[in-house]
Design an enzyme around this catalytic site. Structure first.
Site, PDB file in Angstrom:
ATOM      1  N   SER A  56      28.989 -31.208  32.974  1.00  0.00           N
ATOM      2  CA  SER A  56      28.750 -32.355  32.082  1.00  0.00           C
ATOM      3  C   SER A  56      27.954 -32.038  30.810  1.00  0.00           C
ATOM      4  O   SER A  56      28.354 -32.465  29.731  1.00  0.00           O
ATOM      5  CB  SER A  56      28.074 -33.489  32.845  1.00  0.00           C
ATOM      6  N   ASN A  66      19.409 -25.080  42.211  1.00  0.00           N
ATOM      7  CA  ASN A  66      19.548 -26.279  41.377  1.00  0.00           C
ATOM      8  C   ASN A  66      19.571 -27.526  42.278  1.00  0.00           C
ATOM      9  O   ASN A  66      19.605 -27.404  43.502  1.00  0.00           O
ATOM     10  CB  ASN A  66      20.835 -26.155  40.548  1.00  0.00           C
ATOM     11  N   CYS A 126      21.721 -29.700  43.448  1.00  0.00           N
ATOM     12  CA  CYS A 126      22.710 -29.909  44.529  1.00  0.00           C
ATOM     13  C   CYS A 126      22.797 -28.740  45.495  1.00  0.00           C
ATOM     14  O   CYS A 126      23.568 -28.764  46.463  1.00  0.00           O
ATOM     15  CB  CYS A 126      24.082 -30.186  43.905  1.00  0.00           C
ATOM     16  N   GLY A 127      22.023 -27.695  45.229  1.00  0.00           N
ATOM     17  CA  GLY A 127      21.881 -26.606  46.194  1.00  0.00           C
ATOM     18  C   GLY A 127      22.904 -25.494  46.114  1.00  0.00           C
ATOM     19  O   GLY A 127      22.851 -24.539  46.887  1.00  0.00           O
ATOM     20  N   GLU A 128      23.868 -25.600  45.166  1.00  0.00           N
ATOM     21  CA  GLU A 128      24.936 -24.583  45.173  1.00  0.00           C
ATOM     22  C   GLU A 128      24.596 -23.347  44.351  1.00  0.00           C
ATOM     23  O   GLU A 128      25.283 -22.347  44.443  1.00  0.00           O
ATOM     24  CB  GLU A 128      26.263 -25.191  44.675  1.00  0.00           C
TER      25      GLU A 128
END
Length: 468
Positions: free
Chosen positions: A72, A269, A271-273
């Site tokens: 985004s 980050n 969201c963990g990815e």
């Protein structure tokens, strides 16, 4: 363009440039041209005679055909004054008032520019310990997380979305029990996802029904011990109750740390990815797998030729983002360019399986997942090697686990992001998640209701004359 009705709503509300009165001053076509041209411009850094207009055309086609979309902040900010294009950041939090509030200030600057931040609070001394300089008592990591949370609440990201954070605390921190419960009330610490940083030592203690030691991060001295199974059960029950906390395997992450000389990975980050070193950032993008299918006499199959071309162009695109990006802090600019990490992922996985007639929960789907991701990773790495020939490898290449092999432009290539808004724009299922409903109402952006109908179901119903 293949942009659907709901995608248009999202783009108009959140992505298109607006004037001071909040009116849109660009079309969707102009948005994609703005992004394509800004990212293609990076080629001139390496070849002043580069045909950036032709490259911009390729990037524009790839995005408007919904074959690949960047994260985004790139869609929002490329070719604009702000120019901050990364989604993922990790900031260090040191154990002094100066370091804590410096991290809060840095996070506010990142949120203002549209990025999300991850922190490890494991270095902060536990609540109740003495503060030597004042003779007072430390309030501990959780009370400071509330301060971070309030700062995030006050800064609405780039005017378009509220900031997101990841807060991590090591399992051996003396405040771990309070941390596990710190989001028991859903109204508390609302701008954070939280995860417990788990060690292999702790998992062995769980397995063998032993206790494990807590360690004071300030003194490095033992600070008591807890029953490992009881703590693990508490984590599981809390996650079952309201989805928090997650768990993250720190030793496992660091086995895959591509530049161990730069220290340990301690956070990801929001969201963990994307595991990152302190002050690293990463820009992500995702391939829409639905648009990588071709129709054959026997139904749908993956068009590997098209997937290869898309993956190569996507890696070129993401590498360019690193060079045209305007970073919120000089330290982030420097650290990011040392490793040049990119995160190419996928979306539409579940929809693709439905088109191919493969059940999501089948062995066949698991096997295909391995094959598809291996192909994307190997293709992406091949493109990164190609880019390194003309642009040079990432500066820490010789200190990395890849030293001695063919030079790489990027220390990491792939990641799987959730693709929340991106999958709405692409009109496909999100990330690698299953479809949780074939028709549902999506409540987004201050009360807008959008009806979502799964495109695969719709196509089948239309073919059978049953759609209404």
């Amino acid at each position: 363009m293949k942009i659907g009705k709901n995608a248009m709503t999202v783009l108009e509300r959140r992505y298109l440039m607006k004037d001071e009165e909040g009116k849109n001053i660009e079309t969707v076509e102009q948005l994609f041209w703005r992004v394509a041209r800004a990212i293609a411009e990076a080629d001139r850094h390496f070849d002043p005679a580069a045909d950036t207009e032709a490259l911009a055309g390729r990037f524009y086609e790839m995005m408007t055909n919904l074959e690949f979309l960047p994260n985004s902040p790139t869609l929002m900010n490329a070719g604009r004054e702000l120019g901050q294009l990364s989604a993922c950041f990790v900031l260090p939090v040191g154990d002094s008032m100066e370091e804590i509030f410096e991290a809060i200030k840095q996070a506010a600057l990142i949120h203002k520019s549209g990025g999300g931040t991850g922190f490890s609070f494991s270095r902060l001394r536990p609540s109740g310990s003495t503060v030597r300089t004042t003779g007072g008592v430390a309030s501990g990591p959780i009370s400071f997380m509330r301060v971070f949370n309030m700062a995030t609440e006050a800064v609405k990201q780039g005017g378009t979305r509220r900031g997101a954070n990841m807060g991590i605390l090591r399992i051996d921190h003396p405040d771990i029990l309070n941390f596990i419960d710190c989001k028991k009330d859903n109204a508390d610490i609302t701008n954070f996802n939280i995860s417990v940083g788990i060690t292999e030592e702790f998992m062995h203690a769980v397995q063998h029904n032993n206790t494990f030691k807590l360690v004071d991060p300030k003194t490095k001295q033992p600070a008591g011990e807890l029953d490992a199974r009881e703590v693990f059960t508490k984590i599981v029950e809390s996650a079952w109750r309201n989805g928090e906390p997650g768990i993250i395997f720190l030793d496992r992450l660091n086995r895959d740390n591509v530049v161990p000389s730069q220290g340990e990975i301690e956070s990801t980050n929001p969201c963990g990815e994307q595991p990152l070193l302190p002050y690293e950032s990463c820009n992500l993008g995702s391939i829409n797998l639905v648009n990588m299918l071709k129709k054959t006499g026997k139904g749908y199959a993956i068009d590997y030729k098209k997937l290869e071309k898309t993956a190569r162009d996507a890696v070129h695109f993401l590498d360019n983002v690193i060079d045209v990006n305007k970073y919120p802090l000089e330290e982030i600019d420097f650290t990011t360019k040392q490793t040049r990490k990119i995160g190419l992922g996928v979306m539409g996985w579940s929809d693709m399986l439905a088109y191919m007639g493969i059940p999501y929960n089948s062995e066949e789907a698991v096997e295909l997942a391995g094959k598809v991701m291996k192909f994307i990773t190997e293709t992406g790495r091949a493109e990164s090697i190609e880019l390194a020939k003309t642009r040079g490898p990432f500066p820490l290449f010789n200190e990395s686990i890849f030293a001695g092999g063919p030079p790489l432009r990027n220390a990491t290539i792939t990641t799987i992001a959730p693709t929340g808004t991106l999958s709405i724009i692409a009109g496909c299922s999100s990330g690698v998640e299953p479809v949780f409903a074939y028709v549902f109402i999506r409540n987004v952006m201050d009360g807008t209701e959008m009806i979502e109908v799964n495109p695969v179901l719709r196509e089948v119903l239309e073919e059978r004359g049953l759609y209404s």
